[in-house]
Design a protein around this motif. Sequence first.
Motif, PDB file in Angstrom:
ATOM      1  N   GLY A  58     -28.487 -47.412 -70.370  1.00 19.08           N
ATOM      2  CA  GLY A  58     -27.451 -46.389 -70.230  1.00 19.08           C
ATOM      3  C   GLY A  58     -27.076 -45.907 -69.000  1.00 19.08           C
ATOM      4  O   GLY A  58     -27.599 -46.227 -67.869  1.00 19.08           O
ATOM      5  N   CYS A  59     -26.124 -45.013 -68.821  1.00 20.70           N
ATOM      6  CA  CYS A  59     -25.344 -44.658 -67.615  1.00 20.70           C
ATOM      7  C   CYS A  59     -24.694 -43.211 -67.874  1.00 20.70           C
ATOM      8  O   CYS A  59     -23.915 -42.880 -68.857  1.00 20.70           O
ATOM      9  N   ASN A  60     -25.080 -42.495 -66.848  1.00 24.50           N
ATOM     10  CA  ASN A  60     -24.438 -41.231 -66.859  1.00 24.50           C
ATOM     11  C   ASN A  60     -23.013 -41.016 -66.276  1.00 24.50           C
ATOM     12  O   ASN A  60     -22.444 -40.118 -66.203  1.00 24.50           O
ATOM     13  N   ASN A  61     -22.669 -42.034 -65.523  1.00 28.05           N
ATOM     14  CA  ASN A  61     -21.425 -41.944 -64.790  1.00 28.05           C
ATOM     15  C   ASN A  61     -20.279 -42.169 -65.696  1.00 28.05           C
ATOM     16  O   ASN A  61     -20.445 -42.751 -66.999  1.00 28.05           O
ATOM     17  N   THR A  62     -19.057 -42.322 -65.147  1.00 23.73           N
ATOM     18  CA  THR A  62     -17.777 -42.270 -66.010  1.00 23.73           C
ATOM     19  C   THR A  62     -16.930 -43.192 -65.153  1.00 23.73           C
ATOM     20  O   THR A  62     -15.810 -42.543 -65.095  1.00 23.73           O
ATOM     21  N   CYS A  63     -17.095 -44.403 -64.687  1.00 26.14           N
ATOM     22  CA  CYS A  63     -16.075 -45.021 -63.970  1.00 26.14           C
ATOM     23  C   CYS A  63     -15.192 -45.399 -64.899  1.00 26.14           C
ATOM     24  O   CYS A  63     -15.423 -45.747 -65.987  1.00 26.14           O
ATOM     25  N   THR A  64     -13.752 -45.373 -64.519  1.00 29.12           N
ATOM     26  CA  THR A  64     -12.874 -45.363 -65.589  1.00 29.12           C
ATOM     27  C   THR A  64     -12.392 -46.829 -66.021  1.00 29.12           C
ATOM     28  O   THR A  64     -11.369 -46.751 -66.996  1.00 29.12           O
ATOM     29  N   PHE A  65     -12.991 -47.697 -65.266  1.00 24.37           N
ATOM     30  CA  PHE A  65     -12.724 -49.124 -65.835  1.00 24.37           C
ATOM     31  C   PHE A  65     -13.977 -49.583 -66.826  1.00 24.37           C
ATOM     32  O   PHE A  65     -13.837 -50.844 -67.158  1.00 24.37           O
ATOM     33  N   CYS A  66     -14.838 -48.852 -66.534  1.00 25.25           N
ATOM     34  CA  CYS A  66     -16.090 -49.286 -67.362  1.00 25.25           C
ATOM     35  C   CYS A  66     -16.327 -48.713 -68.657  1.00 25.25           C
ATOM     36  O   CYS A  66     -16.235 -47.613 -69.236  1.00 25.25           O
ATOM     37  N   ILE A  67     -16.941 -49.619 -69.647  1.00 28.70           N
ATOM     38  CA  ILE A  67     -16.792 -49.522 -71.201  1.00 28.70           C
ATOM     39  C   ILE A  67     -18.642 -49.110 -71.507  1.00 28.70           C
ATOM     40  O   ILE A  67     -18.851 -48.741 -72.719  1.00 28.70           O
ATOM     41  N   VAL A  68     -19.380 -49.378 -70.574  1.00 29.68           N
ATOM     42  CA  VAL A  68     -20.828 -49.447 -70.665  1.00 29.68           C
ATOM     43  C   VAL A  68     -21.353 -48.095 -71.292  1.00 29.68           C
ATOM     44  O   VAL A  68     -22.035 -48.062 -72.131  1.00 29.68           O
ATOM     45  N   PRO A  69     -20.986 -46.882 -70.416  1.00 33.02           N
ATOM     46  CA  PRO A  69     -21.644 -45.693 -71.146  1.00 33.02           C
ATOM     47  C   PRO A  69     -21.140 -45.316 -72.650  1.00 33.02           C
ATOM     48  O   PRO A  69     -22.138 -44.866 -73.194  1.00 33.02           O
TER      49      PRO A  69
ATOM     50  N   GLY B 186     -31.565 -51.697 -64.069  1.00 37.38           N
ATOM     51  CA  GLY B 186     -30.987 -50.279 -64.769  1.00 37.38           C
ATOM     52  C   GLY B 186     -29.438 -50.382 -64.366  1.00 37.38           C
ATOM     53  O   GLY B 186     -28.929 -51.024 -63.373  1.00 37.38           O
ATOM     54  N   GLN B 187     -28.647 -49.910 -65.068  1.00 35.41           N
ATOM     55  CA  GLN B 187     -27.135 -49.663 -64.923  1.00 35.41           C
ATOM     56  C   GLN B 187     -26.743 -49.098 -63.637  1.00 35.41           C
ATOM     57  O   GLN B 187     -25.997 -49.219 -62.816  1.00 35.41           O
ATOM     58  N   ASN B 188     -27.899 -48.019 -63.343  1.00 31.59           N
ATOM     59  CA  ASN B 188     -27.711 -47.257 -61.914  1.00 31.59           C
ATOM     60  C   ASN B 188     -29.298 -46.976 -61.541  1.00 31.59           C
ATOM     61  O   ASN B 188     -29.809 -45.897 -61.991  1.00 31.59           O
TER      62      ASN B 188
ATOM     63  N   PRO C 234     -27.816 -51.068 -57.846  1.00 26.98           N
ATOM     64  CA  PRO C 234     -27.867 -49.595 -57.315  1.00 26.98           C
ATOM     65  C   PRO C 234     -26.532 -49.105 -57.453  1.00 26.98           C
ATOM     66  O   PRO C 234     -25.628 -49.815 -57.454  1.00 26.98           O
ATOM     67  N   HIS C 235     -26.277 -47.753 -57.031  1.00 29.70           N
ATOM     68  CA  HIS C 235     -25.108 -47.055 -56.795  1.00 29.70           C
ATOM     69  C   HIS C 235     -24.847 -46.210 -55.605  1.00 29.70           C
ATOM     70  O   HIS C 235     -25.709 -45.230 -55.423  1.00 29.70           O
ATOM     71  N   PRO C 236     -23.727 -46.334 -54.786  1.00 27.89           N
ATOM     72  CA  PRO C 236     -23.622 -45.715 -53.566  1.00 27.89           C
ATOM     73  C   PRO C 236     -23.637 -44.071 -53.663  1.00 27.89           C
ATOM     74  O   PRO C 236     -24.193 -43.467 -52.836  1.00 27.89           O
TER      75      PRO C 236
HETATM   76  S1  SF4 Z   1     -22.430 -48.848 -65.717  1.00 29.61           S
HETATM   77 FE1  SF4 Z   1     -21.833 -49.007 -63.443  1.00 29.61          FE
HETATM   78  S2  SF4 Z   1     -19.632 -49.422 -63.703  1.00 29.61           S
HETATM   79 FE2  SF4 Z   1     -20.143 -48.605 -65.833  1.00 29.61          FE
HETATM   80  S3  SF4 Z   1     -20.121 -46.379 -65.593  1.00 29.61           S
HETATM   81 FE3  SF4 Z   1     -22.058 -46.934 -65.107  1.00 29.61          FE
HETATM   82  S4  SF4 Z   1     -21.944 -47.018 -62.938  1.00 29.61           S
HETATM   83 FE4  SF4 Z   1     -19.922 -47.131 -63.490  1.00 29.61          FE
END
Ligand code: SF4
Length: 472
Positions: A157-168, A201-203, A238-240
């Motif tokens: 899973g992932c806590n980020n919300t990148c606007t192009f990404c459907i993973v979360p 991991g996703q991040n 990793p995530h910057p």
């Molecule tokens: S999986 Fe990667 S690209 Fe997608 S929301 Fe998380 S950090 Fe962003």
Amino acid sequence: MTVSRTYEVRTYGCQMNVHDSERISGLLETAGYQKAAQGTTADVVVFNTCAVRENADNRLYGNLGHLRPVKMANPGMQIAVGGCLAQKDRGTIVERAPWVDVVFGTHNLGALPVLLERARIEQEAQVELLEALETFPSTLPTRRESAYRAWVSISVGCNNTCTFCIVPSLRGKEKDRRPGDILAEIEALVADGVIEITLLGQNVNSYGVEFGDRIAFGKLLRACGEVEGLERVRFTSPHPRDFTDDVIVAMAETPNVMPSLHMPLQSGSDRVLAAMKRSYRAGKYLGIIDRVRAAIPDAAITTDIIVGFPGETEDDFTATLDVTRAARFAGAFTFQYSVRAGTPAASMPDQVAAEVVAERYERLVAVVEEGAWAGNRALLGTTVEVLVAEGEGRKDERTHRLSGRARDNRLVHLAGCDARPGDVVTAEVTHAAPHHLVADRVLDIRRTRGGDAGQRSDGPTPVGLGMPGRAG
Ligand code: SF4
């Protein structure tokens, strides 16, 4: 005597899916299925799908269409669809392809054998998806593809919300495994002949957020350094935004952590990074690269870049080319932006015309290649340590070449020698190409336990029991 039914798993998408497919194979073998021999029609075909790009749908339904007549000709055959596209499309899949028997999601891999049995007995399609993780995939039996390399999941899973990404929306919020469970799995893998692991991991940089330890990832890398017999440690992604200096120091001070870093940039334009909700800017990104290189001078850095994000102007794109040149990447996965339904970017204004995206893409690929080739040429005459890999390590009958990865993850083609997949060859670089090195002067072949493990198993490893762990 009961004849084992055979299975085939078709995997699409990222390393997380490759890891999950090893669990799906382990589950089915524990339930008594056998892996179908190459070129035979399996009794059960499982699609482990990806949902990142638009054509992912077309590809799945295209493949399901091809399988329909095969299933008509083999009435006992079953088809199952899992992974991110199943988690997104749910019941729609059996509406569009009613010859599918089972649909399961990213949170309930473990349910597959039961769902297949239920579909067989009740002669009715079974669709079962969960909103949250049932059990950590790492607790499930596994059937690894390699005898001496392994994926080790540290979070899902992932806590980020990148606007192009459907993973979360498909894999949920980040769930972290306990460090003790991860290290227990690594020790068991090493005892089984594994010499290289990739922490997954996703991040990975936000690992520990769930149990409140902000520097847990650096600690985990150092703990991997204590595992006797573990020669190579890699990690992705990793995530910057969360990449802290303690991780750089841990990488530099832990000998078995490899000098390679795959850190997605996505865009070099601060304006586009803001629209992507990447939570960092180009300056911070390059700052991390500089600090990594200061601490690990021979580090090879690769990345992911998206071209043509909605609203991207020529100036934005020029900024991406500038950052790409400044970062001197050893390679990059480059993508032409494609609309993904269900992501915020899909409904953004100023979608960039396809021909503009394609033209920019060509220019970016040329800049990446120029930098990668320059980096490879700088290694001419140096010595590299190559872990010979099966698949990549195939003996090219014509040239008897082996191939594998150097410590910095560069692809190296070796002169023919009697090394086995899993062995480590030290050789001198004699030729540099944009995407690989050639090392024709073999200086040493080190037989490893990985190579022994490779010899022992006629390919994928015997089913390994899952590791203790706790569901989210
Ligand atoms: S999986 Fe990667 S690209 Fe997608 S929301 Fe998380 S950090 Fe962003």
